[in-house]
Each structure stands twice: as structure tokens, then as C-alpha cells.
Design a protein around this motif. Structure first.
Motif, mmCIF file in Angstrom:
data_model
loop_
_atom_site.group_PDB
_atom_site.id
_atom_site.type_symbol
_atom_site.label_atom_id
_atom_site.label_comp_id
_atom_site.label_asym_id
_atom_site.label_seq_id
_atom_site.Cartn_x
_atom_site.Cartn_y
_atom_site.Cartn_z
ATOM 1 N N ASP A 162 46.784 63.499 -23.792
ATOM 2 C CA ASP A 162 45.410 63.074 -23.513
ATOM 3 C C ASP A 162 44.736 62.677 -24.828
ATOM 4 O OD1 ASP A 162 43.035 62.603 -22.246
ATOM 5 O OD2 ASP A 162 42.450 64.714 -22.133
ATOM 6 N N GLY A 163 44.136 61.477 -24.852
ATOM 7 C CA GLY A 163 43.467 60.997 -26.050
ATOM 8 C C GLY A 163 44.353 60.201 -26.987
ATOM 9 N N GLU A 164 45.643 60.185 -26.738
ATOM 10 C CA GLU A 164 46.573 59.437 -27.580
ATOM 11 C C GLU A 164 46.485 57.944 -27.279
ATOM 12 O OE1 GLU A 164 51.464 59.314 -28.207
ATOM 13 O OE2 GLU A 164 50.479 61.090 -27.359
ATOM 14 N N ILE A 165 46.610 57.115 -28.304
ATOM 15 C CA ILE A 165 46.551 55.669 -28.123
ATOM 16 C C ILE A 165 47.888 55.184 -27.548
ATOM 17 C CG2 ILE A 165 46.315 53.435 -29.269
ATOM 18 C CD1 ILE A 165 43.740 55.021 -29.114
ATOM 19 N N PHE B 46 45.067 51.498 -26.104
ATOM 20 C CA PHE B 46 43.935 52.064 -25.370
ATOM 21 C C PHE B 46 44.251 53.523 -25.074
ATOM 22 C CE2 PHE B 46 47.043 50.834 -22.290
ATOM 23 C CZ PHE B 46 46.942 51.748 -21.263
ATOM 24 N N LYS B 47 43.245 54.268 -24.669
ATOM 25 C CA LYS B 47 43.450 55.662 -24.286
ATOM 26 C C LYS B 47 43.661 55.732 -22.771
ATOM 27 C CE LYS B 47 40.761 57.644 -28.064
ATOM 28 N NZ LYS B 47 39.603 58.511 -28.446
ATOM 29 N N ASP C 85 43.805 56.819 -18.917
ATOM 30 C CA ASP C 85 42.986 57.726 -18.126
ATOM 31 C C ASP C 85 43.867 58.806 -17.508
ATOM 32 O OD1 ASP C 85 44.263 56.536 -15.949
ATOM 33 O OD2 ASP C 85 42.517 55.374 -15.337
#
Length: 576
Positions: free
Chosen positions: A217-220, A181-182, A184
Motif C-alpha cells: 500500500d502506497g508503493e508506486i 501511480f499508487k 487503490d
């Protein structure tokens, strides 16, 4: 001199009488008038509300409900998904407390899945050579971790109250951990803040610092080891965690890093069902947490004190004044008396008695703060804002109010090799050194001293409030401020607030020591702050506050209302 001064306070309070009031927040002038009884109230909602601190967790709950599950199955899905996506606040390496309502039997039950001390616990491990508290062993690494209770609690919910097998309820969390998931912004920020501590432990660094640095940020974000641990729990129930492959990995990792867990510590863990504390206030029935939570006792004591005041006759300043003074006295008793009921005999009949509250009420001066030093000399620190809470009401009227934690930010910061499980640092919630503050500034006595198998005192206060025609499921994280946040939220609900108004309600907190009122910015206007300052109060702004999650059932219109605290962007309250 202090003895004489206390009697002086009692005499003055008696002379001025007790027909004065307190409550909180917006302080509607008619807030203590019972709501008008509708001619016919709904017996079941017919639809579902879930509010949690993470969108993925809330959606996991709805996914399981769509499979035919009930509120308890949904709670398993939400809690286990939070373990994956919000590990800084809770997880299967920690514990939870839940106040639940079973609609089919009209029963209210408290489920205690709090962590316990290991059999080899030794208070000396938490002391420096000079006898002062060793904050590192109390908060970081395997010695800071109690035996986790959350896996057993989830299995208990499935076995005794759910409709679905664990394999179905844990499926969303397993998928999220395995496929990723990404994160928060809050999780990314927490990893940044705790990077140095996470880097101390190879397995922690492997999970949270891939490539030696926090995820971008945005990395799985993946946790395949935790997916495997959850799969074993799903397949075998609590024995899939407390014995066999997972248990062996946990014990090996803990002991290799200097901890003292044994396989027997894990296999001996048991969930406890307890009777909730119930208090009546102005026509509202508040069902809340008993010990080893201190929250319900404190909330009940505060409401009992406030019940002797008439809110409609008071201005804003005096309403705030009396709430603070009730908080002060409840936290004083919190520090002295409370602990694990399986180990400590507590004077609950006294603490919960309206006659005891009447005596405390007599010690409150109408126009002057009571210095905490008059009640007892102690010290404290700033309370933390960790832990998580979610609330559920399902179509049949089952309700779950559940607060989960690993204690401080990322708990012990210690991941047990091969499990993906981040362990708690709940040992700090014991009074490791009597009358010395823990990380939240809370003090404790021998009643909360560590012993083998004992549960540490908690502030978690999952609650259900039943009014004449509305019902609320409410709770919040926040360390020692959990108690006062839930109190103020309940008062906002009694004032008529909807779910969004309750979770957005401005907050303040007093915990006896330090003798300071902690205030969310802009809670009071300048005139109110000035008047309270002249009465002897000292204020300290703090941020953040939250993150409260509330579901409200209006039984007149048969509508549900769910809201997640606006102080956090990634929470979700949803009705379906």
C-alpha cells in the motif's frame, strides 16, 4: 407433463388478466407517469460530465477535454488510463462495446470492439479427456485469450469521431504507465487474490509481483512496457498494435506459452459499427447494445414484458415479482438464441416484438413464481462482478456509454513479454461446451460456439436513455448481472432518481439458472422477502455489486449530474 403444465400456466394468466405491473427498487407509485414536458428544453449542455470507476481515469478525460477534445477524445483517455490503473477489470489486451450519440448529426451508433477467436481455435483445447469443460485453459493462459479489440476501438474513435490526434488522447495513460501511480485498495486486493495465477507467467509476475510479492500500500506502481505499447499505438494508430513491433511480441509470447495466435489474426481484426437496439417504454427511448451483446436484447425484452403492467396499481411485492419473472424469461432466450450476428442468424424480430412479449407476459402467474425447470432444465453458477464502465456527456451533447473488459479478474493473468499487455480470457464467453455454464453461470447453444474470427457473446449493456426532459448515459460491470443492473438503473432514472440515487440503487438479479434471486443485502425488508418466499422464490445474498457510472442531463435546467457507484471508494463522477 411439462407441456400440460405450461398450458395450465397460460390459461391461469389469461383468466387473471394482464393489467398488473412491475419495476424495481424504490418503486415510486407514479414512476411510470411520463415527466412533464418543459416549455423549452436545452439543446446542448454547455459543460461536461464524466463518471468512471477510477479518479485518475476521470481526471484524464477532463485533461484531454481541456486540450480541445470532445467526448470521444475523453473516452480514449479514460479507457486507456483504466488499462493502466484498473487492469483487473479492463485494458488494451481486452475489448469494449460502446453506445454513442453524435450531436452534430443526431446519430446513435453502436461500436463493437469485442475480441475475436483466432483462426486456429479448436474447441478440443477447452475440454478435459472426459469431455467436461477444462476451466484452466478457458480462463488462464494464452489459450483463453481472444484477439484484443480495444486498441482498434480507441483508434476508431479518434479517426471517426474525435477532434484530437491519438498522441494527445493517449498522453495521460502513457504518462501514468511510465511515471507510475499508487494502486487503490481494489487493485491491491485483486493482485493478492490472483497472486498464484500471476506467478505462473514470468512477464505477469514481473509487472504485478515485483520482487516476488504484491506491491505494498502506497508503493508506486510502474508499467513501462505498456507505456511503450501505448506510445506505438499513439504514433501509428491501430497498426502500431496489430502489426510491427507490438504484434510480433504478442504473437511470440502467446505461441511460446502454448497459444495459437498468428500475425494474420492480429492484422485481420476489424472494429464493427452496428445499429443500436431501441425500445420505447412509457415515454422513454432506451438506446442499447445489439448482438454480439446479449444485453440490449434482454433489456428490450424485459421492458416489453413490463410495458403491459400498470405499476400504480401494485404493491411492492408484486412489482418485484413481475420484474423477476421478466428477467427469468429474457435470460432463457439469451441462452438459446444469441451470438455473433456475422456468424449466426438470430430471430431478433421475434425477440424484440411486443407481440412476443405479450405471449411471455401471459405465462406469468400473478401470485406464484414460475420455476425455471418449467421453461427448460439447465444449470448455472454465481455471476461475477468484473469489467468496468464509464459515461460521458460533453458540452455539445455528444455522449459515450462504454463498457470495457478483460472478462474475469485480471483476464487470463497472462502478460505478453515486452508489451506490458495483460491479455483477456474472453474465450470462456463462448459456449465452449454447449449447455454447460461458463464462469458467470451463463449457458449457451451452438449460436455462441467458437469459430475462427467470431466474436463471443457478451452481457455488456452500455445504454443511453432519452426521456421527455432528461437524458441518462448509463452502464455497469458485473458479468451476467450487467443486464439487470442496467435495467434497474434505468427504472430508477425513470422513477425520477438523480445520478447519485441511480448508482446507489439497491439491486437484485435472476438469470433463469440457477433458479435463485441474487440480492444485495437490505434490498428488501423482512415482510417483502417473506411474501416473495411464500410465492416460491429462493433468495441468496451477494456482495459486492457495481460499479455503475452515470451522467444525467436535465434538459429543463440544462444541468449535468455525474455519479460513480458508492460501492467503490475510488470512483469519480464529476461535472465541470
Amino acid at each position: 407433463m411439462k407441456f400440460a403444465l405450461r398450458w395450465h400456466v397460460l390459461l391461469l394468466a389469461a383468466l387473471v388478466g394482464t393489467s398488473v405491473l412491475a419495476t424495481t427498487g424504490a418503486f415510486a407509485a407514479d414512476s411510470q407517469k411520463p415527466a412533464t414536458q418543459a416549455t423549452q428544453l436545452a439543446q446542448r449542455p454547455g459543460h461536461v460530465g464524466i463518471a468512471s470507476a477510477n479518479t485518475l481515469a476521470t481526471e484524464a478525460g477532463f485533461e484531454v477535454l481541456a486540450k480541445g477534445g470532445n467526448a470521444f477524445d475523453a473516452a480514449i483517455a479514460v479507457a486507456s488510463t483504466l488499462s493502466v490503473v484498473e487492469p483487473e477489470s479492463s485494458g488494451i489486451g481486452g475489448g469494449f462495446m460502446a453506445t454513442v450519440h453524435v450531436a452534430s448529426t443526431d446519430r446513435n451508433i453502436f461500436i463493437d470492439a469485442r475480441e475475436t477467436a483466432s483462426a486456429a481455435v479448436n474447441p478440443k483445447d477447452y475440454l478435459n479427456p472426459d469431455g467436461t469443460p477444462n476451466r484452466d485453459t478457458a480462463l488462464k493462459g494464452p489459450l483463453s485469450a481472444g484477439i484484443p479489440g480495444e486498441p482498434a476501438g480507441l483508434a476508431w474513435l479518434a479517426k471517426h469521431y474525435g477532434k484530437l490526434p491519438l498522441t494527445a488522447s493517449l498522453a495521460p495513460a502513457i504518462r501514468t504507465a511510465r511515471d507510475g501511480f499508487k494502486p487503490d485498495s481494489r487493485l491491491l486486493g485483486a493482485i493478492q487474490n490472483e497472486q498464484k495465477n500471476l506467478a505462473r507467467w514470468p512477464a505477469s509476475a514481473s509487472v504485478y509481483l515485483p520482487g516476488g510479492k504484491p506491491p505494498a500500500d502506497g508503493e508506486i506502481f510502474l508499467n513501462p512496457d505498456q507505456a511503450r505499447t501505448l506510445e506505438l499505438l499513439a504514433q501509428f494508430g491501430d497498426s502500431g498494435f496489430y502489426s510491427g513491433e507490438t504484434a510480433q511480441k504478442l504473437v511470440d509470447a502467446v505461441r511460446a506459452a502454448g497459444g495459437n495466435w498468428t500475425l494474420k489474426d492480429l492484422s485481420s481484426y476489424r472494429v464493427k459499427e452496428r445499429t443500436p437496439i431501441t425500445v420505447d417504454y412509457r415515454g422513454y427511448k432506451i438506446i442499447t447494445a445489439p448482438p454480439p451483446s446479449s444485453g440490449g436484447v434482454a433489456i428490450a425484452e424485459i421492458f416489453n414484458i413490463l410495458s403491459g403492467f400498470d405499476m400504480g396499481q401494485m404493491d411492492q411485492v408484486h412489482r418485484v415479482h413481475y420484474v423477476i419473472e421478466a428477467m427469468r424469461r429474457a435470460f432463457r432466450d439469451h441462452n438459446d438464441y444469441l451470438g455473433d450476428p456475422d456468424f449466426v442468424k438470430m430471430p431478433l424480430d421475434m425477440l424484440l416484438s411486443p407481440y412476443y412479449a405479450d405471449g411471455l407476459r401471459q405465462t406469468i402467474l400473478p401470485d406464484k413464481a414460475t420455476p425455471s425447470s418449467m421453461l427448460a432444465p439447465t444449470n448455472g453458477q454465481d455471476p461475477g462482478m468484473h469489467t468496468t464502465h464509464f459515461s460521458i456527456i460533453d458540452a455539445d451533447g455528444n455522449m459515450v456509454s462504454i463498457t470495457l473488459t478483460v472478462n474475469y479478474l485480471f483476464g487470463s493473468t497472462f502478460v505478453a513479454q515486452g508489451t506490458g499487455v495483460l491479455l483477456n480470457d474472453e474465450m470462456d464467453d463462448f459456449a465452449l461446451v454447449p449447455n454447460k455454464p461458463n464462469v458467470y453461470g451463463l449457458l449457451g447453444s451452438k449460436a455462441n460456439a467458437p469459430e475462427p474470427g467470431k466474436r463471443m457473446l457478451s452481457s455488456m449493456s452500455p445504454s443511453i436513455v432519452i426521456g421527455p426532459d432528461r437524458t441518462a448515459v448509463i452502464g455497469s460491470p458485473g458479468g451476467s448481472t450487467i443486464i439487470t443492473q442496467v435495467l434497474l438503473g434505468i427504472l430508477a432514472f425513470i422513477d425520477g432518481g438523480d445520478a447519485h440515487q441511480v448508482v446507489a440503487h439497491k439491486r437484485f438479479h435472476h438469470q433463469f439458472m440457477p433458479d435463485t434471486v441474487m440480492v444485495e443485502p437490505d434490498t428488501f425488508d423482512a415482510a417483502t422477502t417473506g411474501a416473495l418466499t411464500r410465492m416460491g422464490y429462493t433468495f441468496k445474498n451477494r456482495d459486492p455489486w457495481g460499479f455503475m457510472n452515470v451522467v444525467i442531463w436535465d434538459r429543463r435546467t440544462n444541468k449535468l449530474d455525474a455519479a460513480s457507484d458508492p460501492r467503490r471508494s475510488n470512483g469519480l463522477g464529476k461535472v465541470q
